[in-house]
Motif scaffolding. Structure first.
Motif, PDB file in Angstrom:
ATOM      1  N   ALA A 193       0.876  -1.216  -0.092  1.00 31.42           N
ATOM      2  CA  ALA A 193      -0.051  -0.032   0.110  1.00 31.42           C
ATOM      3  C   ALA A 193       0.767   1.224  -0.004  1.00 31.42           C
ATOM      4  O   ALA A 193       2.079   1.149   0.456  1.00 31.42           O
ATOM      5  CB  ALA A 193      -1.099   0.062   1.393  1.00 31.42           C
ATOM      6  N   CYS A 194       0.057   2.240  -0.302  1.00 32.57           N
ATOM      7  CA  CYS A 194       0.933   3.631  -0.333  1.00 32.57           C
ATOM      8  C   CYS A 194       0.049   4.648   0.016  1.00 32.57           C
ATOM      9  O   CYS A 194      -1.234   4.499  -0.055  1.00 32.57           O
ATOM     10  CB  CYS A 194       1.840   4.032  -1.632  1.00 32.57           C
ATOM     11  SG  CYS A 194       0.704   3.765  -3.065  1.00 32.57           S
ATOM     12  N   GLY A 195       0.530   5.879   0.488  1.00 34.62           N
ATOM     13  CA  GLY A 195      -0.178   6.979   1.228  1.00 34.62           C
ATOM     14  C   GLY A 195      -1.349   6.649   1.987  1.00 34.62           C
ATOM     15  O   GLY A 195      -1.170   5.809   2.800  1.00 34.62           O
ATOM     16  N   ILE A 196      -2.638   7.277   1.693  1.00 36.69           N
ATOM     17  CA  ILE A 196      -3.683   7.043   2.724  1.00 36.69           C
ATOM     18  C   ILE A 196      -3.913   5.444   2.901  1.00 36.69           C
ATOM     19  O   ILE A 196      -4.621   5.153   3.677  1.00 36.69           O
ATOM     20  CB  ILE A 196      -5.035   7.912   2.452  1.00 36.69           C
ATOM     21  CG1 ILE A 196      -5.245   7.349   0.924  1.00 36.69           C
ATOM     22  CG2 ILE A 196      -4.676   9.622   2.426  1.00 36.69           C
ATOM     23  CD1 ILE A 196      -6.849   8.193   0.494  1.00 36.69           C
ATOM     24  N   MET A 197      -3.661   4.675   1.892  1.00 32.40           N
ATOM     25  CA  MET A 197      -4.091   3.171   1.888  1.00 32.40           C
ATOM     26  C   MET A 197      -3.507   2.523   3.024  1.00 32.40           C
ATOM     27  O   MET A 197      -3.663   1.338   3.114  1.00 32.40           O
ATOM     28  CB  MET A 197      -4.376   2.526   0.336  1.00 32.40           C
ATOM     29  CG  MET A 197      -5.081   3.470  -0.521  1.00 32.40           C
ATOM     30  SD  MET A 197      -6.915   3.580   0.165  1.00 32.40           S
ATOM     31  CE  MET A 197      -7.291   1.968   0.251  1.00 32.40           C
ATOM     32  N   VAL A 198      -2.374   2.889   3.420  1.00 34.38           N
ATOM     33  CA  VAL A 198      -1.128   2.247   4.238  1.00 34.38           C
ATOM     34  C   VAL A 198      -2.158   1.985   5.541  1.00 34.38           C
ATOM     35  O   VAL A 198      -2.380   0.879   5.977  1.00 34.38           O
ATOM     36  CB  VAL A 198      -0.077   2.992   4.387  1.00 34.38           C
ATOM     37  CG1 VAL A 198       0.374   2.356   5.805  1.00 34.38           C
ATOM     38  CG2 VAL A 198       0.771   3.157   3.290  1.00 34.38           C
ATOM     39  N   LYS A 199      -2.857   2.811   6.098  1.00 28.83           N
ATOM     40  CA  LYS A 199      -3.702   2.539   7.241  1.00 28.83           C
ATOM     41  C   LYS A 199      -4.670   1.796   6.950  1.00 28.83           C
ATOM     42  O   LYS A 199      -5.120   0.983   7.977  1.00 28.83           O
ATOM     43  CB  LYS A 199      -4.275   4.067   7.620  1.00 28.83           C
ATOM     44  CG  LYS A 199      -5.140   4.187   9.015  1.00 28.83           C
ATOM     45  CD  LYS A 199      -4.150   4.261  10.315  1.00 28.83           C
ATOM     46  CE  LYS A 199      -4.914   3.908  11.396  1.00 28.83           C
ATOM     47  NZ  LYS A 199      -3.842   3.768  12.517  1.00 28.83           N
ATOM     48  N   GLU A 200      -5.411   1.849   5.817  1.00 26.98           N
ATOM     49  CA  GLU A 200      -6.557   0.871   5.515  1.00 26.98           C
ATOM     50  C   GLU A 200      -5.837  -0.561   5.397  1.00 26.98           C
ATOM     51  O   GLU A 200      -6.485  -1.560   5.817  1.00 26.98           O
ATOM     52  CB  GLU A 200      -7.194   1.051   4.241  1.00 26.98           C
ATOM     53  CG  GLU A 200      -7.815   2.676   4.126  1.00 26.98           C
ATOM     54  CD  GLU A 200      -8.864   2.894   5.151  1.00 26.98           C
ATOM     55  OE1 GLU A 200      -9.750   1.870   5.328  1.00 26.98           O
ATOM     56  OE2 GLU A 200      -8.887   3.576   5.975  1.00 26.98           O
ATOM     57  N   ALA A 201      -4.699  -0.746   4.764  1.00 29.02           N
ATOM     58  CA  ALA A 201      -4.170  -2.181   4.594  1.00 29.02           C
ATOM     59  C   ALA A 201      -3.776  -2.467   6.024  1.00 29.02           C
ATOM     60  O   ALA A 201      -4.213  -4.011   6.150  1.00 29.02           O
ATOM     61  CB  ALA A 201      -2.861  -2.001   3.987  1.00 29.02           C
ATOM     62  N   LEU A 202      -3.360  -1.708   7.165  1.00 26.10           N
ATOM     63  CA  LEU A 202      -3.079  -2.135   8.656  1.00 26.10           C
ATOM     64  C   LEU A 202      -4.617  -2.889   9.038  1.00 26.10           C
ATOM     65  O   LEU A 202      -4.522  -3.669   9.678  1.00 26.10           O
ATOM     66  CB  LEU A 202      -2.574  -1.162   9.434  1.00 26.10           C
ATOM     67  CG  LEU A 202      -1.066  -1.013   9.077  1.00 26.10           C
ATOM     68  CD1 LEU A 202      -0.613   0.535   9.751  1.00 26.10           C
ATOM     69  CD2 LEU A 202      -0.236  -2.128   9.483  1.00 26.10           C
ATOM     70  N   LYS A 203      -5.655  -1.881   8.784  1.00 26.70           N
ATOM     71  CA  LYS A 203      -6.861  -2.446   9.212  1.00 26.70           C
ATOM     72  C   LYS A 203      -7.474  -3.652   8.555  1.00 26.70           C
ATOM     73  O   LYS A 203      -8.129  -4.752   9.429  1.00 26.70           O
ATOM     74  CB  LYS A 203      -8.150  -1.355   8.847  1.00 26.70           C
ATOM     75  CG  LYS A 203      -8.070  -0.072   9.738  1.00 26.70           C
ATOM     76  CD  LYS A 203      -9.205   0.750   9.454  1.00 26.70           C
ATOM     77  CE  LYS A 203      -8.789   2.206   9.389  1.00 26.70           C
ATOM     78  NZ  LYS A 203      -9.772   2.927   8.671  1.00 26.70           N
ATOM     79  N   ALA A 204      -6.951  -3.999   7.441  1.00 29.16           N
ATOM     80  CA  ALA A 204      -7.595  -4.809   6.536  1.00 29.16           C
ATOM     81  C   ALA A 204      -6.787  -6.254   7.224  1.00 29.16           C
ATOM     82  O   ALA A 204      -7.065  -7.386   7.291  1.00 29.16           O
ATOM     83  CB  ALA A 204      -7.146  -4.943   5.154  1.00 29.16           C
ATOM     84  N   ALA A 205      -5.320  -6.065   7.492  1.00 25.68           N
ATOM     85  CA  ALA A 205      -4.688  -7.179   8.072  1.00 25.68           C
ATOM     86  C   ALA A 205      -5.322  -7.633   9.305  1.00 25.68           C
ATOM     87  O   ALA A 205      -5.388  -8.894   9.578  1.00 25.68           O
ATOM     88  CB  ALA A 205      -3.020  -6.384   8.268  1.00 25.68           C
ATOM     89  N   GLU A 206      -5.835  -6.887  10.122  1.00 24.23           N
ATOM     90  CA  GLU A 206      -6.282  -7.211  11.459  1.00 24.23           C
ATOM     91  C   GLU A 206      -7.704  -8.232  11.188  1.00 24.23           C
ATOM     92  O   GLU A 206      -7.697  -8.979  11.639  1.00 24.23           O
ATOM     93  CB  GLU A 206      -7.167  -5.838  12.130  1.00 24.23           C
ATOM     94  CG  GLU A 206      -6.025  -5.073  12.756  1.00 24.23           C
ATOM     95  CD  GLU A 206      -5.229  -5.613  13.753  1.00 24.23           C
ATOM     96  OE1 GLU A 206      -5.630  -6.463  14.715  1.00 24.23           O
ATOM     97  OE2 GLU A 206      -4.105  -5.292  14.147  1.00 24.23           O
TER      98      GLU A 206
END
Lengths: 311, 270
Positions: A193-206
């Motif tokens: 992921a990059c930019g604002i989607m990094v935070k979303e990727a971390l949530k998705a990993a949970e």
């Protein structure tokens, strides 16, 4: 929560003391000239107002005179309107001009489609020798903008508009040109992921973790040169990948990772990005839901890639 | 300007014209008429105006010359070779693969070229940045930018002309090769181009672009407290009567045409 515009100004302030060759140009964004930086170093910055072509050419001239120049403008008008000036006067002669791109992507929100530049990475990545950064938060943006000053060629940093949560601890400066960062280790799927989607990727990993899929999350903050070895090593561990970016799919992170996999280690790669055309006015949150830039979409893409992997 | 120097520069201009036609003839492509209209201004700049060191092209105290009239690159190359920035042999590699002399001047390949050109109308903006950055140097370096009429059609030029920071730069001089080949109004009196610059507080002077004494006087008449424009009234194809009459017929030269043009130049060029 901190904005990347503040990261820009803070990076400039911290650089200005040690680098007397630095100069800052502004095309009416007010990111450097109209605020604290402009008050402290009025002789080191210039606002050419909404004349992006002129700003890029002026930056090139200053770089030819030996200055290291930072130039900030709204993304659409910088990369779109002044594309050829960037190409011929900065990228081709490989000058030390560092572009800061504001209002890019859906974080431009209510400003609407003309301002929501979603193809800037695709366009700038094609310039040989230009470093491309898409930082996820204040800490990494500030560190990367400072690193740019040491480059011998040009760089482009996408800074969005909205305030963002911190991903990295304040003061963390271990970011590098050509680097990425593993934010969470896992061995069943790679989430790039990059930019604002990094935070979303971390949530998705949970969420994936609750489904017993162990996800590795990589912040691909440098899109050119791309951290190929880091990502490749992860693909070899996990055997499948999902990408997430606030960008059109052509020419962005998905195509970088898919191309890398196709060349070096073929595994399924599934994208999350803007697929349904240009944006529109709306709150960033509403737009992200509508255009599918959410953790839920990353989970879906990850599960699809995971089921497609070779066993 | 004394008579000895004037005579010397006139001789150089003749050599430059001869080299321009030969280069384009050897390369089989290039813009002859555009190069010839620019030849005298370039010889004058490099012979009587610019503070430069051909043996040290990147000398920090040099005046910067931003050449934006890309189509006249052969004339620039001939002048640079004449001044000793590189050997004349290089001229015959013009437009060939691997050559130091690209179709349009490239700062990374050609000694003496301060900024690349090729994309029309970028020179004035680059010159603005150079002049702003060099203004505080000791001794202050001057920046000269050479544009043709095609370049003045580009919007980016006018972003510079209307910029309030740019118009305050007394070390910035724009020189326009006004040969009337492209822009309407070149023959009108007063030239509408003068009014456009004056409207944004640039200092404007005008001279016959083939009369070096007049160019010298016009440059000296310009104040140095703001950005300046020198409009050089020129003739496309200057020095070759058949080209002066029909300056647009000038891109591809075969051997016979090249020889004919050279003969015409020797016969009527002075």
């Amino acid at each position: 929560m901190k904005s990347l515009k503040d990261a820009y100004m803070d990076a400039l302030l911290s650089l200005a003391g040690t680098r007397p060759d630095l100069f800052f140009l502004d095309a009416g964004v007010g990111a450097a000239c109209g605020n604290r930086f402009g008050r402290e170093y009025p002789e080191r910055c210039m606002n050419v107002s909404a004349a992006e072509q002129n700003m890029v050419l002026t930056a090139a001239g200053m770089a030819l005179a030996g200055r290291c120049v930072y130039a900030g403008a709204y993304s659409s008008f910088l990369v779109g309107r002044a594309y050829e000036q960037i190409r011929s006067s900065v990228a081709l002669p490989k000058l030390s001009v560092h572009f800061a791109s504001f209002h890019a992507g859906l974080t431009a929100g209510e400003e609407g489609a003309t301002r929501q530049m979603l193809e800037d990475i695709s366009l700038t990545r094609n310039f040989p020798g230009m470093a491309i950064f898409m930082p996820s938060d204040y800490t990494s943006a500030r560190a990367l903008l400072c690193k740019a000053a040491d480059l011998e060629g040009p760089s482009y940093t996408r800074l969005g508009r909205s305030e963002r949560p911190l991903i990295y601890a304040p003061g963390d400066s271990s970011f590098r040109v050509g680097g990425g960062r593993i934010l969470r280790e896992g061995d069943q799927i790679t989430l790039c992921a990059c930019g604002i989607m990094v935070k979303e990727a971390l949530k998705a990993a949970e969420v994936l973790d609750q489904q017993d899929i162990s996800a590795e999350v990589i912040d691909c903050y440098c899109l050119s040169p791309f951290p190929a070895r880091l990502v490749l090593a992860s693909l070899q561990r996990t055997g499948c990948c999902a990408t997430a970016e606030e960008h059109f799919l052509p020419g962005g992170l998905f195509e970088i990772v898919a191309g890398l996999a196709a060349r070096e280690y073929p595994v399924p790669v599934q994208p999350v990005g803007v697929k349904s055309g240009f944006g529109q006015s709306g709150s960033t949150e509403d737009l992200r839901e509508y255009y599918g830039l959410t953790a839920a979409q990353i989970v879906s893409a990850a599960v699809l890639a995971w089921t497609m992997r070779r066993r | 300007m004394d008579a000895v120097l004037l005579e010397e520069l006139a001789n150089r201009a003749m050599n430059v014209r001869r080299d321009v036609v030969s280069m384009i003839g050897v390369a089989r492509s290039g813009y002859v008429a555009s190069s010839l209209s620019a030849a005298d201004v370039l010889v004058w700049l490099y012979g009587a105006v610019l503070s430069i060191r051909p043996e040290e092209p990147l000398w920090e105290g040099r005046d910067r010359f931003v050449f934006d009239k890309a189509s006249a690159s052969p004339a620039l190359y001939a002048v640079l070779a004449e001044r000793g920035f590189f050997g004349r042999d290089a001229l015959w590699g013009y437009r060939r693969m691997g050559s130091t002399l690209q179709a349009f001047a490239d700062s990374r390949r050609t000694p003496g070229v301060d900024a690349s050109c090729g994309s029309l109308g970028m020179g004035p903006g680059v010159s603005f940045g150079l002049a702003a950055a060099l203004r505080d140097m000791e001794p202050a370096a001057r920046v000269f930018c050479f544009v043709g009429e095609n370049e003045l059609s580009e919007g980016a030029v006018w972003e510079v002309v209307t910029d309030e920071n740019a118009r305050r730069l007394g070390n910035l001089t724009l020189i326009v090769d006004r040969n009337g080949l492209r822009v309407s109004g070149a023959g009108e009196s007063p030239d509408p181009l003068e009014g456009r610059f004056k409207a944004f507080s640039w200092a404007v002077a005008r001279a016959d672009g083939h009369d070096m004494r007049a160019l010298d006087a016009a440059l000296a008449s310009l104040p140095s407290d703001r950005a300046r424009v020198l409009i050089a009234a020129t003739t496309g194809g200057k020095g070759i009567p058949s080209l002066e009459r029909n300056p647009s017929a000038n891109f591809l030269l075969d051997r016979q045409t090249t020889d004919d043009l050279l003969k015409e130049l020797e016969g009527g060029g002075r």
